[in-house]
Design a protein around this motif. Sequence first.
Motif, PDB file in Angstrom:
ATOM      1  N   SER A   1      12.884 -11.060 -27.474  1.00 65.14           N
ATOM      2  CA  SER A   1      14.057 -10.335 -27.968  1.00 65.14           C
ATOM      3  C   SER A   1      14.103  -8.912 -27.421  1.00 65.14           C
ATOM      4  N   THR A   2      12.958  -8.266 -27.373  1.00 62.33           N
ATOM      5  CA  THR A   2      12.898  -6.899 -26.851  1.00 62.33           C
ATOM      6  C   THR A   2      13.267  -6.869 -25.376  1.00 62.33           C
ATOM      7  N   ILE A   3      12.741  -7.805 -24.614  1.00 61.98           N
ATOM      8  CA  ILE A   3      13.070  -7.875 -23.184  1.00 61.98           C
ATOM      9  C   ILE A   3      14.571  -8.093 -22.999  1.00 61.98           C
ATOM     10  N   ALA A   4      15.155  -8.973 -23.809  1.00 62.24           N
ATOM     11  CA  ALA A   4      16.597  -9.221 -23.708  1.00 62.24           C
ATOM     12  C   ALA A   4      17.393  -7.959 -24.024  1.00 62.24           C
TER      13      ALA A   4
ATOM     14  N   THR B   1      20.038 -12.081 -20.182  1.00 55.53           N
ATOM     15  CA  THR B   1      18.768 -12.798 -20.230  1.00 55.53           C
ATOM     16  C   THR B   1      18.985 -14.239 -20.661  1.00 55.53           C
ATOM     17  N   VAL B   2      18.344 -15.157 -19.939  1.00 52.01           N
ATOM     18  CA  VAL B   2      18.352 -16.575 -20.302  1.00 52.01           C
ATOM     19  C   VAL B   2      16.892 -17.036 -20.330  1.00 52.01           C
ATOM     20  N   VAL B   3      16.500 -17.650 -21.438  1.00 54.03           N
ATOM     21  CA  VAL B   3      15.158 -18.223 -21.545  1.00 54.03           C
ATOM     22  C   VAL B   3      15.263 -19.703 -21.210  1.00 54.03           C
ATOM     23  N   VAL B   4      14.398 -20.164 -20.320  1.00 58.37           N
ATOM     24  CA  VAL B   4      14.429 -21.564 -19.893  1.00 58.37           C
ATOM     25  C   VAL B   4      13.067 -22.214 -20.116  1.00 58.37           C
TER      26      VAL B   4
ATOM     27  N   GLY C   1      20.833 -12.425 -28.876  1.00 61.02           N
ATOM     28  CA  GLY C   1      21.123 -11.858 -27.569  1.00 61.02           C
ATOM     29  C   GLY C   1      20.516 -12.627 -26.416  1.00 61.02           C
ATOM     30  N   ILE C   2      19.838 -13.727 -26.718  1.00 58.16           N
ATOM     31  CA  ILE C   2      19.212 -14.511 -25.659  1.00 58.16           C
ATOM     32  C   ILE C   2      19.882 -15.865 -25.581  1.00 58.16           C
ATOM     33  N   ARG C   3      20.333 -16.204 -24.394  1.00 61.41           N
ATOM     34  CA  ARG C   3      20.855 -17.554 -24.169  1.00 61.41           C
ATOM     35  C   ARG C   3      19.701 -18.415 -23.705  1.00 61.41           C
ATOM     36  N   THR C   4      19.815 -19.717 -23.906  1.00 59.87           N
ATOM     37  CA  THR C   4      18.755 -20.629 -23.485  1.00 59.87           C
ATOM     38  C   THR C   4      19.344 -21.722 -22.602  1.00 59.87           C
TER      39      THR C   4
END
Length: 137
Positions: free
Chosen positions: A64-67, A77-80, A99-102
């Motif tokens: 979350s902080t990185i995003a 930011t997208v986490v995969v 705030g992060i899409r996956t």
Amino acid sequence: MERVPILKIGDILLVSIQVDMSDQTAVQLQEDLAERIVATGCHGVIIDITALDIVDSFVGRMLSTIASISKVLDAETVVVGMRPAVAITLVELGLSLNGIRTALNVERGMELIAASRADDWDAALVDDEDTETTATP
């Protein structure tokens, strides 16, 4: 201390987390990523967590902080690569990753970022057209 590699692929930075994240590694990653976003002008960050078997609240907060840092620097930011067990753990911990899409994999993550940038570009063009048609000479 181990460092997490950050690769540039076109307009996207790819972060592949292959190590257990300690506090020091996470802080270093945040600093390294922020510097790379500014240096490259990239508008997308993909964080690949395929190699992570376990995600705890620390890792969730770190993502979350990185995003948030990326968003302030104009990068989405997208986490995969999230495994089902990791998704279940995040939900059980109450971490929504705001705030992060996956996406399921890197390719789909790249498509999400490209589509998002295209939408932003189209919206900017519409705003410019509205400004031109409403201006009086």
